[in-house]
Design an enzyme around this catalytic site. Sequence first.
Site, short mmCIF file in Angstrom:
data_model
loop_
_atom_site.label_atom_id
_atom_site.label_comp_id
_atom_site.label_asym_id
_atom_site.label_seq_id
_atom_site.Cartn_x
_atom_site.Cartn_y
_atom_site.Cartn_z
CB CYS A 2 -10.04 3.48 7.98
SG CYS A 2 -10.47 1.84 7.44
NE ARG A 27 -6.25 8.02 7.02
CZ ARG A 27 -4.98 8.00 7.40
NH1 ARG A 27 -4.20 9.01 7.13
NH2 ARG A 27 -4.50 6.99 8.07
CD1 TRP A 72 -9.20 1.06 0.65
CD2 TRP A 72 -8.44 -0.52 2.01
NE1 TRP A 72 -8.44 0.20 -0.09
CE2 TRP A 72 -7.96 -0.79 0.73
CE3 TRP A 72 -8.09 -1.40 3.05
CZ2 TRP A 72 -7.15 -1.88 0.44
CZ3 TRP A 72 -7.30 -2.48 2.76
CH2 TRP A 72 -6.84 -2.72 1.46
CG ASN A 98 -6.92 3.61 10.40
OD1 ASN A 98 -6.78 2.61 9.70
ND2 ASN A 98 -6.15 4.68 10.29
N GLY A 99 -7.35 0.23 11.45
CA GLY A 99 -6.41 -0.80 11.88
C GLY A 99 -7.05 -2.17 11.78
CD GLU A 481 6.43 5.09 -9.71
OE1 GLU A 481 6.32 4.08 -8.99
OE2 GLU A 481 5.61 6.04 -9.68
CE LYS A 485 2.23 6.06 -9.67
NZ LYS A 485 3.15 6.37 -8.59
CG HIS A 504 17.16 -14.67 -20.64
ND1 HIS A 504 18.02 -15.61 -21.13
CD2 HIS A 504 17.86 -13.51 -20.57
CE1 HIS A 504 19.22 -15.05 -21.31
NE2 HIS A 504 19.14 -13.77 -20.99
CE LYS A 602 -1.09 9.86 -1.34
NZ LYS A 602 -0.31 9.52 -2.54
C1 AGP Z 1 1.99 4.79 -5.35
O1 AGP Z 1 1.41 5.29 -6.49
C2 AGP Z 1 1.17 3.87 -4.59
N1 AGP Z 1 -0.11 4.38 -4.29
C3 AGP Z 1 1.80 3.07 -3.47
O2 AGP Z 1 2.59 2.10 -4.06
C4 AGP Z 1 2.64 3.82 -2.41
O3 AGP Z 1 3.79 4.35 -2.98
C5 AGP Z 1 2.97 2.85 -1.26
O4 AGP Z 1 1.79 2.35 -0.70
C6 AGP Z 1 3.86 3.45 -0.21
O5 AGP Z 1 3.25 4.53 0.43
P1 AGP Z 1 4.07 5.50 1.34
O6 AGP Z 1 5.06 6.21 0.46
O7 AGP Z 1 3.06 6.42 1.95
O8 AGP Z 1 4.79 4.67 2.37
#
Ligand code: AGP
Length: 607
Positions: A2, A27, A72, A98-99, A481, A485, A504, A602
């Site tokens: 948010c 956000r 969000w 926000n929260g 990772e 992604k 396994h 984000k």
């Molecule tokens: C990464 O592509 C993601 N959007 C997500 O996993 C992110 O890395 C995670 O939410 C942590 O965010 P931060 O680095 O702002 O703490």
Amino acid sequence: MCGIVGYVGGQNAAPLLVEALGRLEHRGYDSAGVAVVGSQLRVTKRAGRVRDLAEVLPKRMPGRVGIGHTRWATHGPATDANAHPHTDESGAVAVVHNGIIDNAAALRARLVDQGVSLVSDTDTEVFAHLVALSDADTLEGKVVDALDAVEGTYGLAVVHAGFPDRVVVARNGSPLLVGVGDKEMFVASDLAALVRHTTTVAHLADGELATVTASGFTTFRRDLTRTQTTAREVDVDPSAYEHGPIDGRPRMYTEMLEQPASVERALRGRLDERFATAHLGGLEMDARELRAVRRVKILGCGSAYYVGQMGASLIEELARVPADAEAASEFRYRSPVIEPDTLYVAVSQSGETIDTLLAVEEIRRKGGRVIGLVNVVGSAIARACDGGIYLHAGPEIAVASTKALTTMFVGFALLALQLGRVRDLSVADGRRLVAGLQNLPAQIEQVLDGEERIAQAAKALAEAESLFFVGRVRGFPVAREGAQKFKEISYRHAEAYQMSELKHGPLALISPEVPTVAIVPDDELTDRNVAALHEIDARGGPLVVVTHAGVDLGDLRVERIDVPRSERELDPLLLTVPLQLLAYHAALALGHDVDKPRNLAKSVTVE
Ligand code: AGP
């Protein structure tokens, strides 16, 4: 999660707020709205993007004071009714939040008993009613009364038709900034919304409120005693916060391309060639304190957690200190033992991720020392830590993190080098790593130059409903990772596995319909990795192999992606970059909105 904006000044607030919301869309982007105080309070809000709000904004929405929000969803789906701002029944009060208000259900029930009609499913709406029901004479008093009833986290902004000269804001766990302009003032949850207007900002602390009028701001606590928070000039380039595609390309793309430069920034001034070490002044730890570290525990969420795993390997290899990474979101729920000779490291791009922040607070409460590897300067995690370093990745707008992740890796490499050189890491090894780090920007450039081939491989992968990413030891967090992604932006099921664990269990799933992306660096495990590739190939599983030139893949039928050789310890960084491009091109091929993937935002500021 948010975005919040607010304005008090001489301009028409509504268009200014909508423009600022556009810069906060990363956000949250499922609904948006604004409230403006003129001769009366007017609200316009809509499910959808900020551009949808802009389309329905009335031509005349006069008022020089206002608040806005991009949502969000946490409580209730993305609908017009659930969009913020929320108002009381008389329409005098409007709130953006926000929260999460943890006791919202009890408060909703209480309000309904008092005869209040609730019109949304949200937790935030209760706050508007609580403000309206307060007997206090001032807006500040009303907001404090309402805050006394709520439990939870918030960044809040409130306007009231009866107090048309001000916005009152409050912070507890969700970021809030006040921006100082010329006879005008701004409020935002994120610097991105302010930089176009001002770079003089004050960060509110948890438990703090502020009254913001056109002529300035005052800060105070819940007991209405004044605090001394002041605004400071921040050194940022406003153009770096521009949103939207650049030259028609999604932000994720430009952020991937920026990595040679961002990695160079992360290294700048931190390498000491003479003593073959790194200097991270921000750690605020001398050699004696660094030597006293017996263990390193890294905490982060999502991709930051996976890079934390890469960091743990680096620290174990270079400093020979036991190190591991853990998901910050789980950490405090298992009542962790906090040890005085453990160095805790919190890693976060946004510096706002609530799970990471709460883990830091838990460690500090128990007397542990935490350092931060954080991108956003002045963010909550950066401030909550005992010391640390900034990543200098620059603003990262795309939800899928790329350039922040590679600078995190560099941060860990520098930390490992410094820790190693106060211990047993030799000058020769130190020199080798310093040179390896210095080579990285140019090598990333080389990987990026191979985009076309990677894009071809991605198109084929995009057709699969489900795929594996596999690697071993240093390569395993790279695979995690890569899978993260890929699933984030392509919405395909991508699962990461240790290559050694395939037989396994998961080998049962390998078939011509289930491709595998394998991380096979030229290292001490290459032969074993290649043997596992044969097992996949024998079952008809299509293979994309990210490897080094010279690795002999024999007669395997693979799509091969070679990356430049680095020092072995640093290999994970260069192996990660093609996986970013793979995910990006798969998402493009599937026609997805790369920068704003469904269900995600984000900064994750709610638990
Ligand atoms: C990464 O592509 C993601 N959007 C997500 O996993 C992110 O890395 C995670 O939410 C942590 O965010 P931060 O680095 O702002 O703490």
